[in-house]
Design an enzyme around this catalytic site. Sequence first.
Site, short mmCIF file in Angstrom:
data_model
loop_
_atom_site.label_atom_id
_atom_site.label_comp_id
_atom_site.label_asym_id
_atom_site.label_seq_id
_atom_site.Cartn_x
_atom_site.Cartn_y
_atom_site.Cartn_z
N SER A 1 0.73 -1.24 0.06
CA SER A 1 -0.02 -0.04 -0.01
C SER A 1 0.88 0.96 -0.07
CB SER A 1 -0.76 0.00 1.50
OG SER A 1 -1.82 1.17 1.26
N LYS B 1 -0.97 -0.88 -4.51
CA LYS B 1 -2.14 -0.22 -4.20
C LYS B 1 -1.71 1.12 -4.11
CE LYS B 1 -4.93 -0.17 0.33
NZ LYS B 1 -5.26 -1.17 1.20
N LEU B 2 -2.44 2.18 -4.82
CA LEU B 2 -2.26 3.33 -4.42
C LEU B 2 -3.34 4.06 -3.57
CD1 LEU B 2 -1.43 5.01 -8.10
CD2 LEU B 2 0.07 3.90 -6.37
N LYS B 3 -3.09 4.98 -2.51
CA LYS B 3 -3.87 5.68 -1.59
C LYS B 3 -4.45 6.80 -2.40
CE LYS B 3 -4.17 3.29 2.22
NZ LYS B 3 -5.39 2.76 2.63
N ASP C 1 -7.34 2.84 -3.26
CA ASP C 1 -7.84 3.03 -1.68
C ASP C 1 -8.25 3.96 -1.33
OD1 ASP C 1 -8.96 2.19 0.61
OD2 ASP C 1 -7.36 1.34 1.69
N ASN D 1 -10.55 5.09 1.19
CA ASN D 1 -10.73 5.27 2.73
C ASN D 1 -11.83 6.05 2.83
OD1 ASN D 1 -7.45 4.54 2.95
ND2 ASN D 1 -8.71 3.26 4.42
N GLU E 1 -11.15 0.46 -3.88
CA GLU E 1 -11.34 0.19 -2.42
C GLU E 1 -12.11 1.37 -1.70
OE1 GLU E 1 -7.81 -1.48 -0.55
OE2 GLU E 1 -8.84 -1.38 1.47
N ASP F 1 -13.96 -2.22 2.28
CA ASP F 1 -13.08 -2.50 3.37
C ASP F 1 -13.67 -2.00 4.83
OD1 ASP F 1 -11.15 -2.20 5.54
OD2 ASP F 1 -9.65 -1.08 4.33
N LYS G 1 -9.87 -7.81 7.05
CA LYS G 1 -9.39 -7.50 7.88
C LYS G 1 -9.86 -8.12 9.41
CE LYS G 1 -7.68 -2.91 6.36
NZ LYS G 1 -7.68 -1.65 6.36
N GLY H 1 -4.26 -4.89 5.67
CA GLY H 1 -3.37 -4.53 6.78
C GLY H 1 -3.52 -3.48 7.51
C1 NPQ Z 1 -6.58 0.40 4.68
N1 NPQ Z 1 -4.38 -0.14 5.47
O1 NPQ Z 1 -6.69 -0.71 3.76
C2 NPQ Z 1 -5.68 0.57 5.87
C3 NPQ Z 1 -5.67 1.63 6.46
C4 NPQ Z 1 -4.56 2.36 7.32
C5 NPQ Z 1 -2.25 -0.77 4.65
O2 NPQ Z 1 -3.36 0.79 3.56
C6 NPQ Z 1 -1.65 3.29 11.36
C7 NPQ Z 1 -2.55 2.34 11.63
C8 NPQ Z 1 -1.74 3.74 9.99
C9 NPQ Z 1 -3.41 1.85 10.69
C10 NPQ Z 1 -2.90 3.77 8.00
C11 NPQ Z 1 -3.69 -0.09 4.52
C12 NPQ Z 1 -2.75 3.52 9.13
C13 NPQ Z 1 -3.51 2.06 9.32
C14 NPQ Z 1 -3.62 3.18 6.78
C15 NPQ Z 1 -4.53 1.66 8.58
O3 NPQ Z 1 -7.57 1.36 4.49
MG MG Z 2 -8.51 0.19 2.81
#
Ligand code: NPQ
Ligand code: MG
Length: 380
Positions: free
Chosen positions: A146, A172-174, A200, A202, A225, A250, A274, A302
């Site tokens: 990620s 995976k690009l945020k 992703d 969020n 996502e 997610d 998750k 993750g």
């Molecule tokens: C997700 N994870 O899939 C999460 C979100 C995420 C790997 O992208 C600290 C603790 C920082 C948990 C940042 C990935 C975080 C975190 C992002 C979870 O949406």
């Molecule tokens: Mg996510």
Amino acid sequence: MKLMGIELRRISLPLVAPFRTSFGTETRRDILLLRAVVKPDATTGAGAPDEAEGWGECVAMSDPRYSSEYVDGCADVLRRFLIPALSTVEHLSARAVAPALAGIKGHRMAKAALEMALLDAELRALGVPLARELGAVRDRVPCGVSVGIMDSVPELLDAVARYLDAGYLRIKLKIEPGWDVEPVRAVRERFGDGVLLQVDANTAYTRADARHLARLDAYDLLLIEQPLDEEDLLGHAALARTVQTPICLDESIVSARAAADAIALGACAIVNVKPGRVGGYLEARRVHDVCAANGVPVWCGGMLETGLGRAANVALAALPGFTLPGDTSASARYYHTDITEPFVLQDGHLAVPAGPGIGVAPIPEILDEVTTSTEWIPGR
Ligand code: NPQ
Ligand code: MG
């Protein structure tokens, strides 16, 4: 088994680099670990130890920005309600944990951490690896990474180049409004059509962004996502009719039932699993089962876990329905020093731990160095 007590241990780990998402920027991880001490039943079998311990990792962040849970809240509900609720259980086992905690509403990440600690203790006493217990069919899992939001496209391209060089099999690009089509276009242009690529958000978009998100269809993404609010299942279903790219959920998938409902509504075609978000590894397996029964691919998400949570995630990701690479990255993606033996990428894969329970344990000296507080809650 009998619960002798739970140690709540807080650790603080710096991240190798700031990790920016649509909900904020993280520079370190303040993590709650649980160490369960149990006495296995006499019936556990010949050679069973008279005391066993197990580790749980709570995935909640310091602030409630990814979900409503946060680390101080998890410690509080564990101490005041969840751990005491286990003392009334007649025959305590890992599978008895979720039913025993069902009277306490919500707090899935806290519940998941408690169940993980007892599951690890129980399986260690039995000599059974978590992967075998869950139904794993592989001894290694393909890994994705990620990649956070960056200040510029050149910086992003440098980061992606380094991850591809390291062997990651999927990027995976945020994304967020203002950082979506352009970075995706740039990554495709630079690295070509062969790269497995997904995004992703969020929850950073609204239903009004449907036309804009449909512009991503030009880049052959595996999935988008969680573009919309956690509670907006109908919005995701509507979006899925406008956007060609498969929608993956997610934050919305908080249980196996939520997964079944989202699938039935047409809100998602893929699910990110998750364990912390759904209340534990046993419910995570049920999410997997529901998705498999519906032909919906899943992958393991993750939460910047240490080697403890990472070990358990890799075991889960070895189940047959996990047909897409997960966010099960190597320890070095997030931490210079992990608290366990580090997970190292081999040919884009991580090995599924083969030892009893989660198969790894903290290295005592490292654990002590990063510990900020400990608290012992007797099991009664
Ligand atoms: C997700 N994870 O899939 C999460 C979100 C995420 C790997 O992208 C600290 C603790 C920082 C948990 C940042 C990935 C975080 C975190 C992002 C979870 O949406
Ligand atoms: Mg996510």
